[in-house]
Design a protein around this motif. Structure first.
Motif, PDB file in Angstrom:
ATOM      1  N   CYS A  69     -46.749 -15.231  40.840  1.00 51.52           N
ATOM      2  CA  CYS A  69     -45.874 -15.440  39.675  1.00 51.52           C
ATOM      3  C   CYS A  69     -44.775 -14.387  39.602  1.00 51.52           C
ATOM      4  N   ASP A  70     -45.128 -13.143  39.934  1.00 50.88           N
ATOM      5  CA  ASP A  70     -44.166 -12.046  39.893  1.00 50.88           C
ATOM      6  C   ASP A  70     -44.492 -11.070  41.013  1.00 50.88           C
ATOM      7  N   PRO A  71     -43.746 -11.123  42.126  1.00 45.10           N
ATOM      8  CA  PRO A  71     -44.054 -10.245  43.261  1.00 45.10           C
ATOM      9  C   PRO A  71     -43.813  -8.762  42.985  1.00 45.10           C
ATOM     10  N   THR A  72     -43.271  -8.431  41.814  1.00 43.49           N
ATOM     11  CA  THR A  72     -43.077  -7.019  41.466  1.00 43.49           C
ATOM     12  C   THR A  72     -44.166  -6.517  40.513  1.00 43.49           C
ATOM     13  N   GLU A  73     -45.198  -7.323  40.292  1.00 48.76           N
ATOM     14  CA  GLU A  73     -46.283  -6.947  39.379  1.00 48.76           C
ATOM     15  C   GLU A  73     -46.894  -5.620  39.820  1.00 48.76           C
ATOM     16  N   GLN A  74     -47.154  -4.744  38.864  1.00 50.27           N
ATOM     17  CA  GLN A  74     -47.661  -3.409  39.170  1.00 50.27           C
ATOM     18  C   GLN A  74     -49.104  -3.182  38.737  1.00 50.27           C
ATOM     19  N   ARG A  75     -49.650  -4.072  37.920  1.00 50.70           N
ATOM     20  CA  ARG A  75     -50.992  -3.865  37.382  1.00 50.70           C
ATOM     21  C   ARG A  75     -51.857  -5.112  37.540  1.00 50.70           C
ATOM     22  N   CYS A  76     -53.165  -4.886  37.673  1.00 49.96           N
ATOM     23  CA  CYS A  76     -54.115  -5.988  37.638  1.00 49.96           C
ATOM     24  C   CYS A  76     -54.202  -6.481  36.190  1.00 49.96           C
ATOM     25  N   CYS A  77     -54.833  -7.599  36.003  1.00 49.66           N
ATOM     26  CA  CYS A  77     -54.908  -8.216  34.679  1.00 49.66           C
ATOM     27  C   CYS A  77     -55.561  -7.276  33.650  1.00 49.66           C
ATOM     28  N   GLY A  78     -56.668  -6.665  34.019  1.00 56.33           N
ATOM     29  CA  GLY A  78     -57.372  -5.772  33.094  1.00 56.33           C
ATOM     30  C   GLY A  78     -56.532  -4.573  32.691  1.00 56.33           C
ATOM     31  N   CYS A  79     -55.901  -3.934  33.653  1.00 54.19           N
ATOM     32  CA  CYS A  79     -55.068  -2.763  33.348  1.00 54.19           C
ATOM     33  C   CYS A  79     -53.815  -3.164  32.577  1.00 54.19           C
ATOM     34  N   ASP A  80     -53.270  -4.345  32.868  1.00 56.35           N
ATOM     35  CA  ASP A  80     -52.097  -4.817  32.136  1.00 56.35           C
ATOM     36  C   ASP A  80     -52.454  -5.065  30.677  1.00 56.35           C
ATOM     37  N   ASP A  81     -53.618  -5.681  30.428  1.00 54.34           N
ATOM     38  CA  ASP A  81     -54.067  -5.893  29.046  1.00 54.34           C
ATOM     39  C   ASP A  81     -54.231  -4.556  28.329  1.00 54.34           C
ATOM     40  N   HIS A  82     -54.860  -3.590  29.009  1.00 52.61           N
ATOM     41  CA  HIS A  82     -55.054  -2.260  28.425  1.00 52.61           C
ATOM     42  C   HIS A  82     -53.702  -1.594  28.144  1.00 52.61           C
ATOM     43  N   TYR A  83     -52.777  -1.676  29.094  1.00 56.87           N
ATOM     44  CA  TYR A  83     -51.453  -1.078  28.925  1.00 56.87           C
ATOM     45  C   TYR A  83     -50.739  -1.693  27.728  1.00 56.87           C
ATOM     46  N   ARG A  84     -50.755  -3.021  27.647  1.00 58.47           N
ATOM     47  CA  ARG A  84     -50.085  -3.707  26.539  1.00 58.47           C
ATOM     48  C   ARG A  84     -50.714  -3.339  25.198  1.00 58.47           C
ATOM     49  N   HIS A  85     -52.031  -3.188  25.172  1.00 64.00           N
ATOM     50  CA  HIS A  85     -52.711  -2.803  23.934  1.00 64.00           C
ATOM     51  C   HIS A  85     -52.337  -1.377  23.537  1.00 64.00           C
ATOM     52  N   GLU A  86     -52.355  -0.477  24.505  1.00 65.38           N
ATOM     53  CA  GLU A  86     -52.049   0.929  24.230  1.00 65.38           C
ATOM     54  C   GLU A  86     -50.585   1.156  23.869  1.00 65.38           C
ATOM     55  N   HIS A  87     -49.689   0.326  24.396  1.00 66.05           N
ATOM     56  CA  HIS A  87     -48.257   0.513  24.194  1.00 66.05           C
ATOM     57  C   HIS A  87     -47.632  -0.587  23.345  1.00 66.05           C
ATOM     58  N   ARG A  88     -48.446  -1.288  22.571  1.00 67.60           N
ATOM     59  CA  ARG A  88     -47.929  -2.434  21.817  1.00 67.60           C
ATOM     60  C   ARG A  88     -46.825  -2.046  20.846  1.00 67.60           C
ATOM     61  N   HIS A  89     -46.911  -0.860  20.266  1.00 71.07           N
ATOM     62  CA  HIS A  89     -45.860  -0.426  19.339  1.00 71.07           C
ATOM     63  C   HIS A  89     -44.542  -0.224  20.085  1.00 71.07           C
ATOM     64  N   GLU A  90     -44.590   0.441  21.243  1.00 68.68           N
ATOM     65  CA  GLU A  90     -43.385   0.640  22.050  1.00 68.68           C
ATOM     66  C   GLU A  90     -42.818  -0.690  22.518  1.00 68.68           C
ATOM     67  N   LEU A  91     -43.689  -1.588  22.964  1.00 72.21           N
ATOM     68  CA  LEU A  91     -43.232  -2.878  23.458  1.00 72.21           C
ATOM     69  C   LEU A  91     -42.585  -3.689  22.342  1.00 72.21           C
ATOM     70  N   ARG A  92     -43.127  -3.607  21.150  1.00 71.89           N
ATOM     71  CA  ARG A  92     -42.566  -4.334  20.016  1.00 71.89           C
ATOM     72  C   ARG A  92     -41.174  -3.796  19.681  1.00 71.89           C
ATOM     73  N   LEU A  93     -40.969  -2.498  19.812  1.00 70.28           N
ATOM     74  CA  LEU A  93     -39.669  -1.896  19.505  1.00 70.28           C
ATOM     75  C   LEU A  93     -38.612  -2.299  20.521  1.00 70.28           C
ATOM     76  N   ASN A  94     -39.024  -2.592  21.748  1.00 68.88           N
ATOM     77  CA  ASN A  94     -38.079  -2.937  22.801  1.00 68.88           C
ATOM     78  C   ASN A  94     -37.666  -4.398  22.770  1.00 68.88           C
ATOM     79  N   HIS A  95     -38.309  -5.219  21.980  1.00 72.24           N
ATOM     80  CA  HIS A  95     -37.986  -6.648  21.991  1.00 72.24           C
ATOM     81  C   HIS A  95     -37.436  -7.102  20.680  1.00 72.24           C
TER      82      HIS A  95
END
Length: 117
Positions: free
Chosen positions: A91-117
């Motif tokens: 789906c994305d050949p530039t993907e940097q994280r596995c599904c589990g780590c991506d979920d963890h990253y998004r959870h830990e950084h949800r405030h930052e991600l919300r500010l960027n969108h």
């Protein structure tokens, strides 16, 4: 995905991103977009204060994926070093994280991600 197929997919993405950067209005990167290395292009975008642009993120992810491919580390999660699920890389050949780590990253950084969108 085999290494030649991966390299081809990343090369196609690079060509597309270079075209998009060259078409950016009033940023003065049209010549650099076609002739500069990815690192030089990333540096130029940083100097022009374009690091908040979504295309900048896509460009840095592409650069990381190409470096990982050259080092033989492509497809390994940047956080846990497990193999990234093949369907994620398709789906994305530039993907940097596995599904589990991506979920963890998004959870830990949800405030930052919300500010960027």
């Amino acid at each position: 995905m085999s290494t030649p197929n991966t390299r081809q997919a990343l090369s196609q993405l690079e060509a597309k991103l270079r075209e998009e950067i060259a078409a950016l209005p009033t940023c003065g990167l049209s010549e650099a977009a076609h002739s500069a290395s990815l690192g030089e292009l990333i540096d130029a975008m940083t100097r022009l204060h374009l690091a908040d642009e979504p295309i900048y993120t896509r460009l840095t992810r592409l650069d990381a994926a190409l470096c990982q491919l050259d080092l033989g580390l492509y497809g390994l999660c940047a956080d846990c070093e497990a193999e990234i699920e093949p369907e994620r890389l398709l789906c994305d050949p530039t993907e940097q994280r596995c599904c589990g780590c991506d979920d963890h990253y998004r959870h830990e950084h949800r405030h930052e991600l919300r500010l960027n969108h």
